[in-house]
Scaffold this motif. Structure first.
Motif, PDB file in Angstrom:
ATOM      1  N   LEU A   1       0.816  -1.206   0.000  1.00  0.00           N
ATOM      2  CA  LEU A   1       0.000   0.000   0.000  1.00  0.00           C
ATOM      3  C   LEU A   1       0.849   1.256   0.000  1.00  0.00           C
ATOM      4  O   LEU A   1       0.509   2.261  -0.602  1.00  0.00           O
ATOM      5  CB  LEU A   1      -0.866   0.011   1.263  1.00  0.00           C
ATOM      6  CG  LEU A   1      -2.240  -0.583   1.108  1.00  0.00           C
ATOM      7  CD1 LEU A   1      -2.931  -0.624   2.450  1.00  0.00           C
ATOM      8  CD2 LEU A   1      -3.059   0.254   0.139  1.00  0.00           C
ATOM      9  N   MET A   2       1.998   1.172   0.684  1.00  0.00           N
ATOM     10  CA  MET A   2       2.831   2.367   0.770  1.00  0.00           C
ATOM     11  C   MET A   2       3.313   2.803  -0.609  1.00  0.00           C
ATOM     12  O   MET A   2       3.456   3.986  -0.877  1.00  0.00           O
ATOM     13  CB  MET A   2       3.988   2.161   1.737  1.00  0.00           C
ATOM     14  CG  MET A   2       3.575   2.529   3.157  1.00  0.00           C
ATOM     15  SD  MET A   2       4.740   1.964   4.362  1.00  0.00           S
ATOM     16  CE  MET A   2       5.566   3.469   4.787  1.00  0.00           C
TER      17      MET A   2
ATOM     18  N   ALA B   1     -11.817   3.151  -2.885  1.00  0.00           N
ATOM     19  CA  ALA B   1     -11.308   4.302  -2.125  1.00  0.00           C
ATOM     20  C   ALA B   1     -10.078   4.893  -2.811  1.00  0.00           C
ATOM     21  O   ALA B   1      -9.916   6.117  -2.862  1.00  0.00           O
ATOM     22  CB  ALA B   1     -10.966   3.868  -0.698  1.00  0.00           C
ATOM     23  N   LEU B   2      -9.238   4.017  -3.366  1.00  0.00           N
ATOM     24  CA  LEU B   2      -8.033   4.521  -4.040  1.00  0.00           C
ATOM     25  C   LEU B   2      -8.409   5.378  -5.250  1.00  0.00           C
ATOM     26  O   LEU B   2      -7.719   6.340  -5.563  1.00  0.00           O
ATOM     27  CB  LEU B   2      -7.127   3.360  -4.446  1.00  0.00           C
ATOM     28  CG  LEU B   2      -6.328   2.733  -3.292  1.00  0.00           C
ATOM     29  CD1 LEU B   2      -5.642   1.442  -3.743  1.00  0.00           C
ATOM     30  CD2 LEU B   2      -5.297   3.707  -2.738  1.00  0.00           C
ATOM     31  N   ARG B   3      -9.521   5.010  -5.895  1.00  0.00           N
ATOM     32  CA  ARG B   3      -9.972   5.854  -7.006  1.00  0.00           C
ATOM     33  C   ARG B   3     -10.405   7.235  -6.495  1.00  0.00           C
ATOM     34  O   ARG B   3     -10.357   8.218  -7.209  1.00  0.00           O
ATOM     35  CB  ARG B   3     -11.126   5.175  -7.767  1.00  0.00           C
ATOM     36  CG  ARG B   3     -10.579   4.388  -8.965  1.00  0.00           C
ATOM     37  CD  ARG B   3     -11.676   3.702  -9.713  1.00  0.00           C
ATOM     38  NE  ARG B   3     -11.619   2.271  -9.470  1.00  0.00           N
ATOM     39  CZ  ARG B   3     -12.636   1.472  -9.234  1.00  0.00           C
ATOM     40  NH1 ARG B   3     -13.858   1.946  -9.226  1.00  0.00           N
ATOM     41  NH2 ARG B   3     -12.450   0.190  -9.021  1.00  0.00           N
ATOM     42  N   ALA B   4     -10.819   7.267  -5.229  1.00  0.00           N
ATOM     43  CA  ALA B   4     -11.180   8.563  -4.625  1.00  0.00           C
ATOM     44  C   ALA B   4      -9.970   9.163  -3.892  1.00  0.00           C
ATOM     45  O   ALA B   4     -10.107  10.072  -3.075  1.00  0.00           O
ATOM     46  CB  ALA B   4     -12.353   8.369  -3.669  1.00  0.00           C
ATOM     47  N   ASP B   5      -8.778   8.600  -4.149  1.00  0.00           N
ATOM     48  CA  ASP B   5      -7.525   9.120  -3.574  1.00  0.00           C
ATOM     49  C   ASP B   5      -7.501   9.101  -2.047  1.00  0.00           C
ATOM     50  O   ASP B   5      -7.120  10.090  -1.395  1.00  0.00           O
ATOM     51  CB  ASP B   5      -7.224  10.539  -4.094  1.00  0.00           C
ATOM     52  CG  ASP B   5      -6.815  10.521  -5.557  1.00  0.00           C
ATOM     53  OD1 ASP B   5      -6.294   9.488  -6.018  1.00  0.00           O
ATOM     54  OD2 ASP B   5      -7.034  11.536  -6.238  1.00  0.00           O
ATOM     55  N   VAL B   6      -7.903   7.998  -1.487  1.00  0.00           N
ATOM     56  CA  VAL B   6      -7.781   7.819  -0.037  1.00  0.00           C
ATOM     57  C   VAL B   6      -7.468   6.345   0.225  1.00  0.00           C
ATOM     58  O   VAL B   6      -7.904   5.478  -0.533  1.00  0.00           O
ATOM     59  CB  VAL B   6      -9.075   8.280   0.687  1.00  0.00           C
ATOM     60  CG1 VAL B   6     -10.284   7.454   0.290  1.00  0.00           C
ATOM     61  CG2 VAL B   6      -8.903   8.251   2.208  1.00  0.00           C
ATOM     62  N   ALA B   7      -6.662   6.078   1.262  1.00  0.00           N
ATOM     63  CA  ALA B   7      -6.265   4.684   1.521  1.00  0.00           C
ATOM     64  C   ALA B   7      -6.372   4.333   2.998  1.00  0.00           C
ATOM     65  O   ALA B   7      -6.249   5.199   3.872  1.00  0.00           O
ATOM     66  CB  ALA B   7      -4.831   4.454   1.049  1.00  0.00           C
TER      67      ALA B   7
ATOM     68  N   ARG C   1       1.699   8.361  -4.061  1.00  0.00           N
ATOM     69  CA  ARG C   1       1.187   9.442  -4.934  1.00  0.00           C
ATOM     70  C   ARG C   1       0.747  10.608  -4.047  1.00  0.00           C
ATOM     71  O   ARG C   1      -0.018  10.412  -3.090  1.00  0.00           O
ATOM     72  CB  ARG C   1      -0.045   8.938  -5.706  1.00  0.00           C
ATOM     73  CG  ARG C   1       0.307   7.995  -6.843  1.00  0.00           C
ATOM     74  CD  ARG C   1      -0.908   7.813  -7.731  1.00  0.00           C
ATOM     75  NE  ARG C   1      -1.900   6.907  -7.185  1.00  0.00           N
ATOM     76  CZ  ARG C   1      -3.214   7.170  -7.069  1.00  0.00           C
ATOM     77  NH1 ARG C   1      -3.702   8.314  -7.454  1.00  0.00           N
ATOM     78  NH2 ARG C   1      -4.036   6.278  -6.564  1.00  0.00           N
ATOM     79  N   PRO C   2       1.221  11.829  -4.343  1.00  0.00           N
ATOM     80  CA  PRO C   2       0.977  12.947  -3.424  1.00  0.00           C
ATOM     81  C   PRO C   2      -0.501  13.284  -3.252  1.00  0.00           C
ATOM     82  O   PRO C   2      -0.900  13.801  -2.213  1.00  0.00           O
ATOM     83  CB  PRO C   2       1.738  14.122  -4.057  1.00  0.00           C
ATOM     84  CG  PRO C   2       2.073  13.700  -5.449  1.00  0.00           C
ATOM     85  CD  PRO C   2       2.056  12.214  -5.500  1.00  0.00           C
ATOM     86  N   GLU C   3      -1.329  12.958  -4.267  1.00  0.00           N
ATOM     87  CA  GLU C   3      -2.752  13.327  -4.150  1.00  0.00           C
ATOM     88  C   GLU C   3      -3.530  12.371  -3.231  1.00  0.00           C
ATOM     89  O   GLU C   3      -4.654  12.644  -2.860  1.00  0.00           O
ATOM     90  CB  GLU C   3      -3.407  13.411  -5.542  1.00  0.00           C
ATOM     91  CG  GLU C   3      -3.461  12.114  -6.331  1.00  0.00           C
ATOM     92  CD  GLU C   3      -2.180  11.810  -7.101  1.00  0.00           C
ATOM     93  OE1 GLU C   3      -1.134  12.392  -6.766  1.00  0.00           O
ATOM     94  OE2 GLU C   3      -2.224  10.968  -8.023  1.00  0.00           O
ATOM     95  N   VAL C   4      -2.909  11.232  -2.852  1.00  0.00           N
ATOM     96  CA  VAL C   4      -3.625  10.261  -2.012  1.00  0.00           C
ATOM     97  C   VAL C   4      -3.531  10.660  -0.535  1.00  0.00           C
ATOM     98  O   VAL C   4      -2.448  10.940  -0.027  1.00  0.00           O
ATOM     99  CB  VAL C   4      -3.045   8.836  -2.195  1.00  0.00           C
ATOM    100  CG1 VAL C   4      -3.691   7.846  -1.229  1.00  0.00           C
ATOM    101  CG2 VAL C   4      -3.226   8.367  -3.630  1.00  0.00           C
TER     102      VAL C   4
END
Ligand SMILES: Cc1ncc(COP(=O)(O)O)c(C=O)c1O
Length: 460
Positions: A42-43, A369-375, A48-51
């Motif tokens: 995951l790291m 969630a990754l498509r919404a830039d959150v993990a 990616r800076p936007e995540v």
């Protein structure tokens, strides 16, 4: 430095079937059961800076004053450059051990520096303990859920891992007792019980005093080793400190793992293990084979840093910051997660463990969630078997309040989509109502958590 181009004949084309065949016959048996750390994977994605990453267990190293770092490193360069750039003893420097004795003393533990080895992070301590104790097929017992980074270690030593359920008071020691009895009847002796009893990673729960006492009693009764991994004990945001297992036991049956990662910096890669002499001897042999010694340079850094006498103040500053972030995340969960979700309210550490309706798979949810830039870390990473699918680990130390709020809002929106889809398909009544503020209370006093998933059945 100018970049040297890789000549065309050395460039790696796609791996061919021929390549796969060439290496396949060479791999050790253990590689078939090795598994990747979900967090490491995951790291890479969350770099990616936007995540907004609520996935890592990252302390906020931006809080460490750069001037202080510069001053310490300059002092090392000016006064002891040659020594700091040299190899050191496998067990670590005496001065580093003095710092470790001080850190453990801050939690009430008395330790003989001879029982301590300085390791390349607490992670290496887990590895070296397994290397010293575990043969393929040996039983290792841990909590369910357990620290996701321990799972690949247990797997690479081919342990048979048995997980014992946790609730709001930590590991169910009564279940452990039954398990030990079953194993005894089968003529099997577990090599150790691995536990993160204080502000557990991933669940955020803390083992109650009666359970701690009983666990230490069981260890004596069964001559069972318990590995206490305690990276978070000093990061307490409320409630009364609990004696570490090591303190209750006195170090006969409890092996201890500590780290500077969460109270200073994970980048310096300094941790430690404490074990009685016969076990320590084997750990030292394993460490020699692994990396000869832990970084001399970072041990010198810790020595300089502790000599300034401000390490406790820094930990207190971290506690203030993380307490605020925990509260921000708890408030955001109430606002953005559906009423059907539950979560822990940790009194310390870095993590909240949230559990969603059974039909939600947090692995699938993560992809969305990754498509919404959150993990976040899907719950399954904390289990050896298929459990944990509808849970997730959320970290509140690595990013600021605004990102925590936005991150939880985005995850909440993805969950809402899943819930709506499920309800549309099944015709079930809506469970999307938001949790009532206060339904889960404010600061938990007394108990470390309020709601916790009760899965009921067994440990195996
Ligand atoms: C329970 C636990 N053990 C060990 C580690 C490894 O820490 P390190 O190797 O940075 O000391 C971590 C890191 O998050 C952890 O949470």
């Amino acid at each position: 430095m100018s970049e040297v181009p890789i000549p065309p004949h050395r460039r790696r084309a796609h791996t061919s079937t021929r390549d796969l065949e060439r290496y396949a016959g060479l791999f050790a048996e253990r590689t078939t059961v090795m598994r990747s750390s979900a967090m490491r994977d995951l790291m890479a994605i969350t770099a990616r800076p936007e995540v907004i990453s609520l996935a890592g267990g990252l302390p906020d190293t931006s809080t460490f004053p750069p001037q202080s770092f510069a001053a310490q490193m300059t002092r090392i360069a000016q006064e002891s450059a040659a020594e700091a750039l040299q190899y050191g003893p496998t067990e670590g420097f005496e001065e580093t051990k003095d710092c470790i004795v001080e850190v453990m003393g801050a939690e009430g533990m008395l330790v003989d520096p001879h029982d301590v080895i300085v390791t390349t992070g607490g992670q290496q301590a887990i590895d070296l303990i397994c290397k010293a104790l575990v043969d393929p097929g040996d039983v290792v017992i841990c909590e369910a859920p357990t620290y996701p980074g321990a799972v690949p270690v247990f797997c690479s030593y081919q342990a048979e891992v048995i997980q014992v359920e946790c609730d709001e008071d930590g590991m169910r020691v009564d279940e452990l007792e039954q398990l030990l009895e079953r194993l005894r009847r089968d003529g099997r002796r577990p090599k150790f019980v691995y536990s993160v009893p204080t502000f557990q990673n991933p669940a955020g729960v803390t083992m109650s005093l009666p359970r701690r006492q009983r666990l230490v009693e069981l260890a004596r009764l069964h001559e069972l080793l318990v590995v206490e991994d305690n990276p978070y004990g000093l990061l307490r945001y409320g409630g009364e400190p609990m004696p570490p297992l090591y303190q209750l036991d006195g170090g006969d049956f409890v092996l201890y793992i500590g780290t500077f990662s969460k109270i200073l910096s994970p980048g310096i890669r300094l941790g430690w293990a404490v074990a009685p002499p016969p076990v320590m001897e084997k750990i030292v042999l394993g460490k020699q084979a692994a990396d000869l010694c832990t970084s001399t340079l970072t041990q010198y850094f810790v020595r300089e840093y502790f000599a300034e006498g401000r390490w406790r103040q820094y930990v207190e500053d971290l506690v203030e910051i993380y307490r605020g972030r925990r509260d921000t995340m708890l408030a955001a969960l109430v606002e953005h997660f559906p009423a059907a979700a539950t979560w822990t309210e940790p009194q310390g550490g870095l993590f909240i463990w949230a559990t969603l309706p059974e039909y939600i798979d947090s692995g699938d949810l993560l992809a969305k969630a990754l498509r919404a830039d959150v993990a976040f870390v899907p719950g399954q990473a904390a289990y050896i078997d298929e459990r944990g699918r509808n849970s997730m680990r959320l970290n509140f130390s690595g990013v600021g309040d605004a990102e925590i709020r936005e991150g939880i809002r985005r995850i909440g929106a993805v969950i809402a989509e899943q819930v709506e889809l499920y309800e549309a398909l099944t015709g079930e009544e809506s469970t999307l109502a938001r949790a009532e503020p206060g339904r889960r209370g404010g600061e938990a006093d007394g108990a470390d958590v309020l709601p916790f998933r009760k899965t009921g059945e067994g440990s195996g």
